[in-house]
Design an enzyme around this catalytic site. Sequence first.
Site, PDB file in Angstrom:
ATOM      1  N   ARG A  12      67.302  45.222  35.919  1.00 41.10           N
ATOM      2  CA  ARG A  12      67.949  44.463  35.132  1.00 41.10           C
ATOM      3  C   ARG A  12      67.590  43.257  34.441  1.00 41.10           C
ATOM      4  O   ARG A  12      66.038  43.219  33.745  1.00 41.10           O
ATOM      5  CB  ARG A  12      68.136  43.032  36.640  1.00 41.10           C
ATOM      6  N   TYR A 147      54.127  30.058  41.091  1.00 37.74           N
ATOM      7  CA  TYR A 147      54.886  31.183  39.429  1.00 37.74           C
ATOM      8  C   TYR A 147      53.572  31.127  38.311  1.00 37.74           C
ATOM      9  O   TYR A 147      53.008  31.668  37.943  1.00 37.74           O
ATOM     10  CB  TYR A 147      55.906  30.661  39.758  1.00 37.74           C
TER      11      TYR A 147
END
Length: 240
Positions: A12, A147
Amino acid sequence: MGRVAIVTGGTRGIGEAICKRLQRQGHTVIANYAGNEEKAKAFTEATGIPAYRWDVGDHEATLAGVAEVEAAHGPVDIVVNNAGITRDGTLHKMSFADWNDVMRINLGGCFNMAKATFPGMRERGWGRIVNIGSINGQAGQYGQVNYAAAKSGIHGFTKALAQEGAKFGVTVNAIAPGYIDTDMVAAVPAPVLEKIVPKIPVGRLGMAEEIARGVAFLTSENGGFMTGSTMSINGGQHMY
Ligand code: CAA
């Protein structure tokens, strides 16, 4: 010359574009994916690229997954560590699980994949590892301590491993994408994204293929003198 390449999170988004680009370069490409069976099946049907399922954050599963790929396709010479997740939230609302999942998958995944493939590259005297970092690992981002830390860690990991690989013909580089038109960025709340796009000097989100082109260069024979670097592909949003 065609090589065997693994792209993690390859079915993806940015990973899918990288798989297709490396396939066009003449490599035998293998996509790894974590969970979306339906998408992986459709990806393989459309591209002919086999998809293997394992969690790159799981050390043993990664060693076993890579061993299975090598038994079927031969030694892996190119690794693109692209698999990554977000669990955004301000620190005061972020759970330990949100922190740990992002560190385990985004940063731990790079370690696990390198453990599975770097020794072989070193022995054979040729290898290419490209780690997908982020603009948010360079500049930080409100709501992303997990992150940003993991992506920043990827940049450090890259520079350290590059030093270990250099004399064995193994290059290790990072790409730091900016905001790319993928499901991950589409998940950013619309009012937040509306404020981000005007800050991109080029005036638009990036395309996954624009990251794949960088990977194509770094993994090619022509990229042999480039190692330990971070290639920023972000439309000028952060000049670093
Ligand atoms: N700087 C300063 N303040 C900010 C801010 C920012 N960038 N973003 C939000 N705030 C402030 C808001 O103004 C608000 O303040 P007030 O309460 O005083 O009005 C406060 O923070 C709370 O904001 P939200 O209502 O948005 O709070 P929330 O808890 O619902 O959500 C959030 C917080 C999860 C961080 C949400 O704002 C968010 O999802 N932001 C997007 C984060 C982002 O950019 N993620 C990138 C994902 S894509 C990616 O990571 C790919 C890549 O590599 C580039």
